[in-house]
Write an enzyme that holds these catalytic residues in place. Sequence first.
Site, PDB file in Angstrom:
ATOM      1  N   CYS A  86       0.842  -1.198   0.000  1.00  0.00           N
ATOM      2  CA  CYS A  86       0.000   0.000   0.000  1.00  0.00           C
ATOM      3  C   CYS A  86       0.885   1.259   0.000  1.00  0.00           C
ATOM      4  CB  CYS A  86      -0.954  -0.048   1.194  1.00  0.00           C
ATOM      5  SG  CYS A  86      -2.343   1.075   1.034  1.00  0.00           S
ATOM      6  N   HIS A 195      -3.148  -5.823   1.500  1.00  0.00           N
ATOM      7  CA  HIS A 195      -2.365  -5.946   2.732  1.00  0.00           C
ATOM      8  C   HIS A 195      -2.219  -7.394   3.193  1.00  0.00           C
ATOM      9  CE1 HIS A 195      -2.264  -1.631   4.063  1.00  0.00           C
ATOM     10  NE2 HIS A 195      -3.169  -1.560   3.102  1.00  0.00           N
ATOM     11  N   GLU A 197      -0.413  -8.601   5.467  1.00  0.00           N
ATOM     12  CA  GLU A 197      -0.244  -8.713   6.937  1.00  0.00           C
ATOM     13  C   GLU A 197      -1.586  -8.770   7.674  1.00  0.00           C
ATOM     14  OE1 GLU A 197       0.182  -6.036   5.205  1.00  0.00           O
ATOM     15  OE2 GLU A 197      -0.621  -4.290   6.265  1.00  0.00           O
TER      16      GLU A 197
END
Lengths: 236, 102
Positions: A86, A195, A197
């Site tokens: 991002c 994302h 994560e």
Amino acid sequence: MIRIGVVTFPGTLDDRDALRAIRLAGAEGVALWHGDPSLHGVDAVMLPGGFSYGDYLRAGAIARFAPVMAAVIDQAKVGMPVLGVCNGFQVLTESHLLPGAMIKNNHRTFICREQQLSVENTATAWTGAFKPGERITIPLKNQDGQFVASERTLDQLEAEGRVVFRYQGWNPNGSRRDIAGVTNEAGNVVGLMPHPEHAVEKGFGPDSEAGPRTGIDGLRFFTSVIAQLTKEGALK
Amino acid sequence: MTRVVVDVMLKPEILDPQGKAVAAALPRLGFTGFTDVRQGKRFELTVDGPATPEVLAQVRQAADTLLSNPVIEDVVAVRVENPADDAGQTGGPASAASGAAK
């Protein structure tokens, strides 16, 4: 143990999630600070999401000149795995480590959704644990996520297999050719808007066939780089 | 005191979502007849002395490295402005000097 650094800029949001994801994948997460020019001997670096320096000027434009970035750029050029997510992807394009640039979403609004992607290149440092063409679900949340580049650059990326992820089902931001993520020529630097994560732990990930919030496709970004670095370490 | 103005625009081939939003709002307010709107950025860099060639060279370098991203944007103008001109003051020696730099 493999050590992966996570850079915190002023305005970074996802550094803690990134460090947790790295731990869950089996490596040591090392917090790195934007004003510290040292990478403290880490084996790889992740630039997490957020709004570095408020994203004033352009997303990632000011972060690109932070002291830590000189070391990240130097090491990336000699093969250190670097992942930009991002805002981190935006920092990598502003640093010219990755081609193209990100502008505002074509629908002009912030978007947050569970996004389906196809994995188009499994030869990068961060995608070795995926199968070619595999569909994965990764949370996406951005305002300036529209990937743009000249037609010539886009043709070159396609020809060299440097499109790593493509949006499937729906293009959430108007990115050229549905591109969600790209890599550099060497394959050690990867950037994407979604994302990983946020999809590493059952109970907190996106929905999957196994049930609500069970998606952990993001974990394999980190297990990929750990496997690659471990293999390289064994060869040395 | 001299002001150097830098204008940055998205390249013509890059879609401008902000300009499109403005273009869509104009007719709602009765401003019709505009076929396109593009939104850019204007930077005002102020220096104490006159706009010497060295100052202008620095501004151009800053414009190319930080103020714009050459992948998506063009620096369309770098020009010297004298703030005194805006205030409608009569030109003293300072404004004459910066005027000469135009």
